[in-house]
Scaffold this active site. Structure first.
Site, mmCIF file in Angstrom:
data_model
loop_
_atom_site.group_PDB
_atom_site.id
_atom_site.type_symbol
_atom_site.label_atom_id
_atom_site.label_comp_id
_atom_site.label_asym_id
_atom_site.label_seq_id
_atom_site.Cartn_x
_atom_site.Cartn_y
_atom_site.Cartn_z
ATOM 1 N N GLU A 136 0.870 -1.208 -0.080
ATOM 2 C CA GLU A 136 0.018 0.107 -0.134
ATOM 3 C C GLU A 136 1.022 1.280 -0.153
ATOM 4 O O GLU A 136 0.642 2.159 0.801
ATOM 5 C CB GLU A 136 -0.961 -0.030 1.078
ATOM 6 C CG GLU A 136 -2.108 0.654 0.991
ATOM 7 C CD GLU A 136 -3.261 1.039 2.039
ATOM 8 O OE1 GLU A 136 -4.243 1.583 1.803
ATOM 9 O OE2 GLU A 136 -3.217 0.232 3.054
ATOM 10 N N TYR A 214 -0.468 -7.963 -1.669
ATOM 11 C CA TYR A 214 -1.403 -6.950 -1.093
ATOM 12 C C TYR A 214 -2.760 -7.201 -1.587
ATOM 13 O O TYR A 214 -3.116 -6.930 -2.646
ATOM 14 C CB TYR A 214 -0.962 -5.461 -1.264
ATOM 15 C CG TYR A 214 -1.950 -4.389 -0.690
ATOM 16 C CD1 TYR A 214 -2.682 -4.736 0.555
ATOM 17 C CD2 TYR A 214 -2.231 -3.456 -1.289
ATOM 18 C CE1 TYR A 214 -3.675 -4.061 1.179
ATOM 19 C CE2 TYR A 214 -3.316 -2.470 -0.920
ATOM 20 C CZ TYR A 214 -3.807 -2.603 0.429
ATOM 21 O OH TYR A 214 -4.847 -1.874 0.980
ATOM 22 N N ASP A 254 -0.147 -8.794 3.370
ATOM 23 C CA ASP A 254 -1.263 -8.460 3.802
ATOM 24 C C ASP A 254 -2.390 -9.295 3.096
ATOM 25 O O ASP A 254 -2.691 -8.936 1.935
ATOM 26 C CB ASP A 254 -1.635 -6.855 3.667
ATOM 27 C CG ASP A 254 -3.001 -6.417 4.238
ATOM 28 O OD1 ASP A 254 -3.718 -7.436 4.702
ATOM 29 O OD2 ASP A 254 -3.204 -5.232 4.119
ATOM 30 N N ASN A 256 -5.484 -9.785 3.981
ATOM 31 C CA ASN A 256 -6.846 -9.237 4.306
ATOM 32 C C ASN A 256 -7.779 -10.301 4.662
ATOM 33 O O ASN A 256 -9.040 -10.202 4.233
ATOM 34 C CB ASN A 256 -7.130 -8.417 2.982
ATOM 35 C CG ASN A 256 -7.147 -6.909 3.221
ATOM 36 O OD1 ASN A 256 -7.287 -6.231 4.434
ATOM 37 N ND2 ASN A 256 -6.633 -6.361 2.215
ATOM 38 N N ASP A 362 -2.876 0.371 13.323
ATOM 39 C CA ASP A 362 -2.871 0.014 11.891
ATOM 40 C C ASP A 362 -2.043 -1.350 11.778
ATOM 41 O O ASP A 362 -2.033 -2.229 12.693
ATOM 42 C CB ASP A 362 -2.617 1.004 11.074
ATOM 43 C CG ASP A 362 -3.046 1.027 9.623
ATOM 44 O OD1 ASP A 362 -4.336 0.962 9.487
ATOM 45 O OD2 ASP A 362 -2.309 0.641 8.422
#
Length: 374
Positions: A136, A214, A254, A256, A362
């Site tokens: 990101e 990501y 990540d 998610n 975060d």
């Protein structure tokens, strides 16, 4: 005299009635105050502590009042973080670190830039990763050169390889910093899922196929949920299986999704089934990836660890109470975790969520290390 007698009798009668009424009211009030709260209901009395208020806690932290700080002011303690012992370093090992920084420009030039840059420098100095994947980053092609210079000035001794979102500016993206002297070749960039959002970089790294990723978020309204489970997940599995023909795979980044109940601080909350990353569909899709011959490296090494999260909502201030999710992973070929024919040259040695590098919440960096097999 007869009239006076009648008046006196009436006054005495009224006084007795008033006294009895007042006595009954007092008894009823005492009974109400002493009674326990009704089953299943919260007490209406405010919970008090001798500690600071939510406003005072927010002022000390330099942040706004959040739901977590309100809970902390009422006496709620942080969720305990389970032990994940770190083994001694082994000569010749390979370390991969991923960190979703939520915008590289913010890290380099934002409000807390100096503190965040200091943390990044400390991370690289102490862990010496062979590959540091930053996701990101949000840089467009025209801003890449300046961003790369600033990044490598901060952590010299690395070469940068970029995946940049071309679908829209200021969105997504992955950059892999490869340590000078590391034998690594970039195989593919942004080839999974056909989104053109700069979401993957695939490296060949000394007997390992490494994919820094990501993974797309399903969205606040779950508008990308079907794409995520029906298109992205099968595409990633096919990508890993193709790479597997050459060398054992590592998918890190990540991803998610919070796979297990232990990866969710508030498991059982009704909204989770409709929240990105915790839907039953996403959690089941991750399970299918593992069933296809891959291993969650963290759970392989720390199967019973609880309270070990990699993400905390900054909007809620959840870092203050360790109310988080584990969204960042290293998923490895089963052969790297000791399964199969044992021909893999590497074995998983360490896997951690380095929460100390995200004091303001975060995502925190996550690490996986492989040691050479004897």
């Amino acid at each position: 005299s007869a009239i006076l007698a009648l008046l006196l009798s009436a006054i005495l009668s009224l006084s007795a009635t008033a006294i009895l009424s007042l006595s009954a009211t007092m008894c009823k009030t005492k009974a109400t105050d002493d009674a326990p709260d009704a089953p299943g209901s919260a007490s209406k009395k405010a919970k008090t502590t001798d500690g600071p208020s939510a406003s005072e806690l927010a002022a000390a932290a330099g942040t706004k009042v959040t739901s977590a700080l309100k809970a902390k002011a009422k006496g709620d303690g942080p969720i305990a973080r389970g032990a994940t012992p770190r083994p001694a370093r082994v000569d010749g090992s390979v370390t991969l670190i991923h960190w979703n920084v939520g915008g590289l420009n913010g890290l380099l030039n934002g409000k807390d830039a100096e503190a965040r840059k200091a943390l990044l420098k400390k991370l690289v100095a102490e862990e010496a990763p062979d590959v540091l994947a930053i996701s990101e980053h949000k840089l467009s092609e025209e801003k890449k050169a300046a961003g790369e210079k600033a990044l490598l000035d901060l952590v010299p001794g690395y070469a940068a390889h970029w995946a940049i979102c071309t679908a829209k500016k200021g969105y997504s993206g992955v950059v892999c910093l490869v340590k000078d002297g590391t034998q690594a070749a970039v195989l593919e960039v942004d080839t999974v899922g056909a989104l053109h959002e700069g979401r993957t970089i695939t490296l060949a790294l000394d007997g390992l196929s490494v994919v820094a990723a990501y993974v797309p978020n399903s969205g606040q309204s779950l508008d990308r949920l079907s794409y995520r489970t029906d298109t992205w997940e099968p595409a990633m599995l096919a990508h890993l299986q193709k790479l597997e023909a050459t060398a054992p795979c590592v998918l890190f980044g990540d991803l998610n999704v919070a796979h297990l109940d232990a990866d969710i601080w508030n498991v059982g909350a009704k909204h989770l089934v409709k929240s990105a990353g915790t839907t039953p569909q996403e959690r089941a899709a991750f399970g299918k990836l593992l069933d296809a011959g891959y291993v969650d490296a963290f759970r392989h090494l720390h199967p019973d660890a609880t309270g070990c999260f990699s993400y905390w909502s900054t909007r809620s201030g959840n870092q203050h109470l360790n109310r988080g999710l584990r969204l960042d992973y290293a998923v490895v070929s089963a052969s790297l975790a000791g399964a199969g024919d044992g021909k893999a040259a590497w074995a998983v040695h360490d896997c951690q969520a380095l929460a100390e590098y995200a004091p303001n919440g975060d995502h925190c960096p996550t690490l996986v290390t492989f040691k050479p097999k004897a």
